[in-house]
Motif scaffolding. Sequence first.
Motif, PDB file in Angstrom:
ATOM      1  N   ASP A 273      -7.064  33.979  -0.804  1.00 59.41           N
ATOM      2  CA  ASP A 273      -8.453  33.766  -0.422  1.00 59.41           C
ATOM      3  C   ASP A 273      -8.830  32.287  -0.492  1.00 59.41           C
ATOM      4  O   ASP A 273      -9.613  31.800   0.330  1.00 59.41           O
ATOM      5  CB  ASP A 273      -9.390  34.591  -1.303  1.00 59.41           C
ATOM      6  CG  ASP A 273      -9.354  36.073  -0.955  1.00 59.41           C
ATOM      7  OD1 ASP A 273      -8.968  36.396   0.188  1.00 59.41           O
ATOM      8  OD2 ASP A 273      -9.697  36.903  -1.816  1.00 59.41           O
ATOM      9  N   PHE A 274      -8.303  31.579  -1.475  1.00 62.61           N
ATOM     10  CA  PHE A 274      -8.553  30.137  -1.554  1.00 62.61           C
ATOM     11  C   PHE A 274      -7.970  29.436  -0.329  1.00 62.61           C
ATOM     12  O   PHE A 274      -8.627  28.587   0.292  1.00 62.61           O
ATOM     13  CB  PHE A 274      -7.933  29.559  -2.828  1.00 62.61           C
ATOM     14  CG  PHE A 274      -8.132  28.078  -2.986  1.00 62.61           C
ATOM     15  CD1 PHE A 274      -9.284  27.583  -3.587  1.00 62.61           C
ATOM     16  CD2 PHE A 274      -7.192  27.180  -2.525  1.00 62.61           C
ATOM     17  CE1 PHE A 274      -9.481  26.207  -3.724  1.00 62.61           C
ATOM     18  CE2 PHE A 274      -7.376  25.809  -2.655  1.00 62.61           C
ATOM     19  CZ  PHE A 274      -8.519  25.321  -3.261  1.00 62.61           C
ATOM     20  N   ALA A 275      -6.749  29.803   0.047  1.00 60.81           N
ATOM     21  CA  ALA A 275      -6.123  29.223   1.236  1.00 60.81           C
ATOM     22  C   ALA A 275      -6.914  29.567   2.497  1.00 60.81           C
ATOM     23  O   ALA A 275      -7.054  28.741   3.407  1.00 60.81           O
ATOM     24  CB  ALA A 275      -4.680  29.715   1.358  1.00 60.81           C
ATOM     25  N   LEU A 276      -7.469  30.783   2.535  1.00 65.06           N
ATOM     26  CA  LEU A 276      -8.257  31.210   3.684  1.00 65.06           C
ATOM     27  C   LEU A 276      -9.548  30.409   3.783  1.00 65.06           C
ATOM     28  O   LEU A 276      -9.945  29.978   4.871  1.00 65.06           O
ATOM     29  CB  LEU A 276      -8.559  32.701   3.575  1.00 65.06           C
ATOM     30  CG  LEU A 276      -9.396  33.333   4.689  1.00 65.06           C
ATOM     31  CD1 LEU A 276      -8.753  33.108   6.053  1.00 65.06           C
ATOM     32  CD2 LEU A 276      -9.580  34.819   4.428  1.00 65.06           C
ATOM     33  N   MET A 277     -10.215  30.197   2.651  1.00 68.41           N
ATOM     34  CA  MET A 277     -11.446  29.413   2.675  1.00 68.41           C
ATOM     35  C   MET A 277     -11.165  27.989   3.137  1.00 68.41           C
ATOM     36  O   MET A 277     -11.920  27.415   3.937  1.00 68.41           O
ATOM     37  CB  MET A 277     -12.098  29.395   1.292  1.00 68.41           C
ATOM     38  CG  MET A 277     -13.357  28.523   1.247  1.00 68.41           C
ATOM     39  SD  MET A 277     -14.408  28.821  -0.186  1.00 68.41           S
ATOM     40  CE  MET A 277     -15.119  30.418   0.187  1.00 68.41           C
ATOM     41  N   ARG A 278     -10.086  27.403   2.649  1.00 71.91           N
ATOM     42  CA  ARG A 278      -9.710  26.045   3.072  1.00 71.91           C
ATOM     43  C   ARG A 278      -9.462  26.007   4.581  1.00 71.91           C
ATOM     44  O   ARG A 278      -9.894  25.079   5.266  1.00 71.91           O
ATOM     45  CB  ARG A 278      -8.456  25.615   2.312  1.00 71.91           C
ATOM     46  CG  ARG A 278      -7.947  24.216   2.655  1.00 71.91           C
ATOM     47  CD  ARG A 278      -6.767  23.883   1.770  1.00 71.91           C
ATOM     48  NE  ARG A 278      -5.714  24.892   1.920  1.00 71.91           N
ATOM     49  CZ  ARG A 278      -4.846  25.212   0.960  1.00 71.91           C
ATOM     50  NH1 ARG A 278      -4.908  24.638  -0.224  1.00 71.91           N
ATOM     51  NH2 ARG A 278      -3.914  26.125   1.187  1.00 71.91           N
ATOM     52  N   GLU A 279      -8.817  27.024   5.105  1.00 67.34           N
ATOM     53  CA  GLU A 279      -8.531  27.093   6.540  1.00 67.34           C
ATOM     54  C   GLU A 279      -9.820  27.192   7.348  1.00 67.34           C
ATOM     55  O   GLU A 279      -9.999  26.492   8.349  1.00 67.34           O
ATOM     56  CB  GLU A 279      -7.635  28.303   6.823  1.00 67.34           C
ATOM     57  CG  GLU A 279      -7.386  28.597   8.290  1.00 67.34           C
ATOM     58  CD  GLU A 279      -6.463  27.587   8.957  1.00 67.34           C
ATOM     59  OE1 GLU A 279      -6.467  27.533  10.198  1.00 67.34           O
ATOM     60  OE2 GLU A 279      -5.753  26.856   8.238  1.00 67.34           O
ATOM     61  N   VAL A 280     -10.727  28.070   6.920  1.00 65.63           N
ATOM     62  CA  VAL A 280     -11.980  28.266   7.653  1.00 65.63           C
ATOM     63  C   VAL A 280     -12.817  26.986   7.654  1.00 65.63           C
ATOM     64  O   VAL A 280     -13.347  26.572   8.693  1.00 65.63           O
ATOM     65  CB  VAL A 280     -12.783  29.432   7.046  1.00 65.63           C
ATOM     66  CG1 VAL A 280     -14.199  29.471   7.610  1.00 65.63           C
ATOM     67  CG2 VAL A 280     -12.076  30.757   7.318  1.00 65.63           C
ATOM     68  N   ILE A 281     -12.935  26.323   6.499  1.00 66.38           N
ATOM     69  CA  ILE A 281     -13.808  25.156   6.407  1.00 66.38           C
ATOM     70  C   ILE A 281     -13.217  23.953   7.132  1.00 66.38           C
ATOM     71  O   ILE A 281     -13.906  23.286   7.915  1.00 66.38           O
ATOM     72  CB  ILE A 281     -14.089  24.811   4.932  1.00 66.38           C
ATOM     73  CG1 ILE A 281     -14.918  25.933   4.288  1.00 66.38           C
ATOM     74  CG2 ILE A 281     -14.831  23.480   4.818  1.00 66.38           C
ATOM     75  CD1 ILE A 281     -15.111  25.784   2.792  1.00 66.38           C
ATOM     76  N   PHE A 282     -11.948  23.682   6.906  1.00 69.77           N
ATOM     77  CA  PHE A 282     -11.357  22.469   7.480  1.00 69.77           C
ATOM     78  C   PHE A 282     -10.969  22.625   8.951  1.00 69.77           C
ATOM     79  O   PHE A 282     -11.048  21.661   9.714  1.00 69.77           O
ATOM     80  CB  PHE A 282     -10.129  22.035   6.677  1.00 69.77           C
ATOM     81  CG  PHE A 282     -10.463  21.318   5.395  1.00 69.77           C
ATOM     82  CD1 PHE A 282     -11.281  20.201   5.400  1.00 69.77           C
ATOM     83  CD2 PHE A 282      -9.964  21.770   4.181  1.00 69.77           C
ATOM     84  CE1 PHE A 282     -11.595  19.537   4.220  1.00 69.77           C
ATOM     85  CE2 PHE A 282     -10.266  21.110   2.998  1.00 69.77           C
ATOM     86  CZ  PHE A 282     -11.081  19.995   3.012  1.00 69.77           C
ATOM     87  N   HIS A 283     -10.562  23.823   9.359  1.00 68.90           N
ATOM     88  CA  HIS A 283     -10.017  23.967  10.707  1.00 68.90           C
ATOM     89  C   HIS A 283     -10.935  24.716  11.677  1.00 68.90           C
ATOM     90  O   HIS A 283     -10.764  24.581  12.890  1.00 68.90           O
ATOM     91  CB  HIS A 283      -8.654  24.661  10.653  1.00 68.90           C
ATOM     92  CG  HIS A 283      -7.623  23.848   9.942  1.00 68.90           C
ATOM     93  ND1 HIS A 283      -7.093  22.692  10.466  1.00 68.90           N
ATOM     94  CD2 HIS A 283      -7.034  24.011   8.724  1.00 68.90           C
ATOM     95  CE1 HIS A 283      -6.220  22.176   9.621  1.00 68.90           C
ATOM     96  NE2 HIS A 283      -6.167  22.953   8.550  1.00 68.90           N
ATOM     97  N   GLU A 284     -11.869  25.494  11.149  1.00 66.83           N
ATOM     98  CA  GLU A 284     -12.820  26.170  12.027  1.00 66.83           C
ATOM     99  C   GLU A 284     -14.167  25.462  12.003  1.00 66.83           C
ATOM    100  O   GLU A 284     -14.702  25.088  13.043  1.00 66.83           O
ATOM    101  CB  GLU A 284     -12.970  27.641  11.624  1.00 66.83           C
ATOM    102  CG  GLU A 284     -11.715  28.449  11.833  1.00 66.83           C
ATOM    103  CD  GLU A 284     -11.882  29.905  11.420  1.00 66.83           C
ATOM    104  OE1 GLU A 284     -10.913  30.671  11.558  1.00 66.83           O
ATOM    105  OE2 GLU A 284     -12.986  30.288  10.960  1.00 66.83           O
ATOM    106  N   GLY A 285     -14.687  25.261  10.803  1.00 67.93           N
ATOM    107  CA  GLY A 285     -15.925  24.530  10.664  1.00 67.93           C
ATOM    108  C   GLY A 285     -17.004  25.051  11.593  1.00 67.93           C
ATOM    109  O   GLY A 285     -17.206  26.251  11.755  1.00 67.93           O
ATOM    110  N   TYR A 286     -17.711  24.117  12.232  1.00 60.99           N
ATOM    111  CA  TYR A 286     -18.760  24.489  13.180  1.00 60.99           C
ATOM    112  C   TYR A 286     -18.218  24.673  14.590  1.00 60.99           C
ATOM    113  O   TYR A 286     -18.953  25.062  15.488  1.00 60.99           O
ATOM    114  CB  TYR A 286     -19.846  23.408  13.202  1.00 60.99           C
ATOM    115  CG  TYR A 286     -20.565  23.231  11.891  1.00 60.99           C
ATOM    116  CD1 TYR A 286     -21.369  24.239  11.371  1.00 60.99           C
ATOM    117  CD2 TYR A 286     -20.456  22.048  11.160  1.00 60.99           C
ATOM    118  CE1 TYR A 286     -22.038  24.081  10.167  1.00 60.99           C
ATOM    119  CE2 TYR A 286     -21.121  21.872   9.953  1.00 60.99           C
ATOM    120  CZ  TYR A 286     -21.909  22.890   9.458  1.00 60.99           C
ATOM    121  OH  TYR A 286     -22.568  22.734   8.265  1.00 60.99           O
ATOM    122  N   LEU A 287     -16.928  24.377  14.795  1.00 56.82           N
ATOM    123  CA  LEU A 287     -16.374  24.398  16.144  1.00 56.82           C
ATOM    124  C   LEU A 287     -16.124  25.816  16.652  1.00 56.82           C
ATOM    125  O   LEU A 287     -16.127  26.048  17.860  1.00 56.82           O
ATOM    126  CB  LEU A 287     -15.070  23.600  16.184  1.00 56.82           C
ATOM    127  CG  LEU A 287     -15.200  22.105  15.861  1.00 56.82           C
ATOM    128  CD1 LEU A 287     -13.827  21.450  15.879  1.00 56.82           C
ATOM    129  CD2 LEU A 287     -16.129  21.415  16.849  1.00 56.82           C
TER     130      LEU A 287
END
Length: 342
Positions: A273-287
């Motif tokens: 879940d920590f890795a997933l949160m990092r992925e969502v914030i850094f790579h998905e963000g607002y885009l």
Amino acid sequence: MTDLREAFCFFLRRGLGDMLQTREPELVLTREEWKLLFRMASVQAVSGVFIDGVASVSLRPDRDLWEQWIAHLFYLEQINERIAGRGEEWVGRLAEAGIRAQVFKGSSVAAWYPYPLHRSFGDIDLVVEEGWQKLEEWLHGQGVPFRNEWGDLVVHEGGLTTVEFHPHWEYLYNPVMNVRLQDWLKEGSSNELYLVCLIVHLRRHFLTYGIGLKQVCDVTMMLRRAHLNQSKLAYMLERLRLKRFCRVLFGFIDTYLGGAESYPFVPLFSDKDFALMREVIFHEGYLLKQAQEEKGAKERFPLVRIGRHAWFWMRRSLRLGGMMPDEACWFLLHQVMRRVGF
């Protein structure tokens, strides 16, 4: 080769006022790398905070680039002052009509930052605490065009910003948890309850289209500066079934944004879940939201568009369900009910 994410997070921590890490990393950045760092900050809507971080250390880009960034900072301050002023004007005008409203996020949460005007305000979010039933008629009487977006009223103010009127501070898809939250909000406000609303808002965006660092920075600054009763905060978050999500969020904050002196729960640093949160914030963000809206606009056939949206929400709910299982299930039901008109 320079780890740009590490460099970016260092400057962001400094911009958020974390001066505990006094030793500067040994960075050698090219002009292109500086430009990439600024682009990362812009995409995440934290460009002002990033520039503050660079200003706090001896390392600088070349003079031409630095002057461009300072000009950007001055422009950001001017726009944010205007937006903050407009928010106060709206609250005053509504009060004259017997409608009580407050600003949510924006200038109200920016007050916790080292330099409030350097937080990107974005839209003006006004929570109508009293007189919601009068609002539409009043807007009509004022000649203000608006549209209804799933229960919220939205006004576009030319090229400056958008004003969003909300009937509630926040809400949860789980109806039982939502009743509990609304009951607390009726009883009165506190810093702890305000932070709970920020986290609920962040988690809802996390589930729907992803989130950017600006929202995470908001939570970070309140954890550091809002003089919170940690026991009270922990009780509220646990009663709303936010504990698992918060442990992962606090782990992310502690790792990448410098953390806080204390947390209501022990942060979680190393699991899927920590890795997933990092992925969502850094790579998905607002885009991610922009990408989905662009796909929807290009699709000519409504049934195909609805089917693609349904598949997207199902996959996303399954993917993120580990951090919020009940909310993910209720979210899917909410989307179905909304599409069929209930």
